[in-house]
Motif scaffolding. Structure first.
Motif, mmCIF file in Angstrom:
data_model
loop_
_atom_site.group_PDB
_atom_site.id
_atom_site.type_symbol
_atom_site.label_atom_id
_atom_site.label_comp_id
_atom_site.label_asym_id
_atom_site.label_seq_id
_atom_site.Cartn_x
_atom_site.Cartn_y
_atom_site.Cartn_z
ATOM 1 N N ARG A 117 0.825 -1.209 0.000
ATOM 2 C CA ARG A 117 0.000 0.000 0.000
ATOM 3 C C ARG A 117 0.860 1.260 0.000
ATOM 4 N NH1 ARG A 117 -4.547 -2.055 4.380
ATOM 5 N NH2 ARG A 117 -5.870 -3.173 2.884
ATOM 6 N N MET A 118 2.042 1.178 0.590
ATOM 7 C CA MET A 118 2.952 2.320 0.555
ATOM 8 C C MET A 118 3.486 2.550 -0.855
ATOM 9 S SD MET A 118 5.274 1.943 3.982
ATOM 10 C CE MET A 118 4.565 1.930 5.636
ATOM 11 N N LEU A 119 3.780 1.461 -1.548
ATOM 12 C CA LEU A 119 4.409 1.557 -2.868
ATOM 13 C C LEU A 119 3.430 1.959 -3.964
ATOM 14 C CD1 LEU A 119 6.786 -1.536 -3.133
ATOM 15 C CD2 LEU A 119 7.430 0.868 -2.977
ATOM 16 N N THR A 120 2.225 1.464 -3.896
ATOM 17 C CA THR A 120 1.287 1.622 -5.016
ATOM 18 C C THR A 120 1.107 3.068 -5.466
ATOM 19 O OG1 THR A 120 0.145 -0.416 -4.380
ATOM 20 C CG2 THR A 120 -1.051 1.128 -5.794
ATOM 21 N N PRO A 121 0.947 4.054 -4.559
ATOM 22 C CA PRO A 121 0.764 5.436 -5.030
ATOM 23 C C PRO A 121 1.958 5.990 -5.809
ATOM 24 C CG PRO A 121 0.073 5.217 -2.733
ATOM 25 C CD PRO A 121 0.783 3.962 -3.097
ATOM 26 N N GLU A 122 3.136 5.371 -5.634
ATOM 27 C CA GLU A 122 4.325 5.853 -6.344
ATOM 28 C C GLU A 122 4.360 5.364 -7.793
ATOM 29 O OE1 GLU A 122 6.253 8.069 -4.866
ATOM 30 O OE2 GLU A 122 4.920 7.867 -3.128
ATOM 31 N N PHE A 123 3.395 4.518 -8.190
ATOM 32 C CA PHE A 123 3.382 3.978 -9.555
ATOM 33 C C PHE A 123 2.031 4.220 -10.220
ATOM 34 C CE2 PHE A 123 6.767 1.699 -7.416
ATOM 35 C CZ PHE A 123 7.782 1.737 -8.364
ATOM 36 N N THR A 124 1.405 5.326 -9.886
ATOM 37 C CA THR A 124 0.142 5.681 -10.516
ATOM 38 C C THR A 124 0.390 6.144 -11.951
ATOM 39 O OG1 THR A 124 0.323 7.953 -9.729
ATOM 40 C CG2 THR A 124 -0.865 6.387 -8.320
#
Length: 413
Positions: A117-124
């Motif tokens: 969940r921490m990583l996902t927003p960095e790959f939008t």
């Protein structure tokens, strides 16, 4: 080579063949699976194998999954299988669980869920689009250097490797003056031809650099990947977790993208009728990139899966404590997935391949990788429409590394 039937196993529904690992197990011939691997298909979609792979995992045998349906089932089942490594401890033979902190490919829920969940927003999509101008500049700069060096020129060394590494450096906001040494340490660390001691020294230097980078981001977080994690999560993410996340991205991305560019060029030069599809609109270009990922699958084997409990798959009883190796390459070349799988055909129907994995460990950077590859292939053929190999394809050399990747791809134009 013949499988040795071992009879029924504790209520399993079929005979589980035991197969001796062939000499070229998990190798390939250019873009294709090695003939030894193709020959293993005769033993079915799931079988037991004995050899170096089982010895490395401290087992009398391991399960090998080749069939698409079986591979997808195993990769998608995090309740019955774990990727958390176990190592044999000394002379006792006991299996000790370990953890590579922050490297989410070795995590199970709920810890995996928290980090993912921490990583996902960095790959939008928005973040990837913001990076695309920098990616395009990098691609064009490297093609200028390749043009100045040749023809002939080494496409792998002058283009594929620097693009794969450069985009990850952009993502992590590595200072430009540091990038050459940073990437050199990465490549030396994954070179299986070097001794463990030498690779450990490079790994230690790489980790020291990451520690310094994280300390600077803690003090003054920027707008990049690490800065975003620090600003958003603060003390809820540790320095060791940040280091592990960076390591996983770098090791999982640099060689994989470099391999996909090099192998992709080889594949398209072998089937030039596909090249015009790069320029028939975004949808067709994206379909060709997806097809190349399926066809090439440079990460042949994801982390081994360890059975947490007895489970029956494809009529075979996999016992708790058994390891399953999944061949992504062979699964993606399974006729059960798509007809005529051994050719590149972007006009085939939609295919749910496992080139980027499946389940909770599906590659978090898949969308970024696709965007990089599409721009790399398009810009390469725009600049060099007459691109061709400068040597017979049989003379292309490959690296001894965790990810399949050409070592040199001599081209001319």
């Amino acid at each position: 080579m013949k499988g040795l039937p071992l009879g029924m196993d504790h209520g399993s529904n079929a005979v589980a063949p035991l197969v001796r690992e062939p000499a070229n197990f998990q190798h390939r011939t250019n873009c294709d699976p090695h003939a030894d691997n193709v020959g293993l298909r005769a033993h079915g979609p799931l079988f037991r194998i004995v050899g170096e792979a089982s010895a490395q995992l401290g087992r009398d045998y391991v399960w090998q999954a080749f069939g698409y349906d079986v591979v997808r089932k195993v990769l998608g089942d995090h309740e019955n299988f774990t990727t958390r490594p176990r190592f044999t401890h000394g002379d006792s033979g006991a299996h000790v669980e370990t953890q590579f902190v922050g490297q989410i490919s070795t995590y199970d829920p709920p810890e995996h869920t928290r980090l993912r969940r921490m990583l996902t927003p960095e790959f939008t999509v928005r973040r990837i689009r913001a990076m695309e101008p920098a990616i395009q500049r990098l691609i064009e700069d490297r093609l200028e250097m390749m043009e100045a060096a040749g023809p002939p020129a080494d496409l792998q060394g002058l283009f594929a490797d620097p693009v794969g590494a450069g985009v990850l450096c952009e993502l992590l906001d590595i200072p430009r003056d540091d990038r050459g040494e940073f990437v050199r340490r990465i490549r030396r660390n994954v070179d299986l031809g070097r001794g463990l001691k030498a690779r450990a020294a490079d790994s230690a230097a790489f980790n020291r650099y990451l520690s310094g980078l994280i300390a600077r981001q803690r003090a003054e977080p920027d707008e990049g990947f690490l800065g975003g994690l620090v600003r958003e999560h603060g003390d809820n993410v540790t320095d060791d977790e940040l280091k592990g996340l960076c390591t996983a991205l770098v090791l999982g991305g640099v060689e994989t993208v470099a391999g996909m560019i090099g192998f992709g060029v080889l594949a398209l030069l072998g089937q030039p009728d596909q090249i015009p599809l790069l320029f028939e609109g975004p949808e067709k270009a994206d379909r060709l990139v997806n097809e190349l990922v399926r066809y090439l699958s440079p990460v042949q084997g994801p982390n081994p899966r360890l059975a947490l409990k007895d489970v029956v798959i494809d009529g075979q009883l996999i016992k708790a404590g058994d390891y399953v190796l999944c061949s992504v390459l062979m699964a993606n070349r399974d006729p059960a997935l798509t007809p005529n799988p051994d050719v590149v055909d972007a006009n085939r129907g939609s295919v749910s391949d496992v080139g980027f994995g499946h389940g909770i460990h599906y590659c978090v950077g898949a969308a970024l990788a696709r965007a990089m590859l599409r721009r790399a292939y398009q810009t390469l053929w725009e600049r060099f429409p007459g691109l061709r190999l400068a040597v017979p394809v049989e003379e292309v050399k490959y690296r001894n590394a965790f990810v399949d990747c050409p070592d040199r791809v001599p081209v001319t134009w």
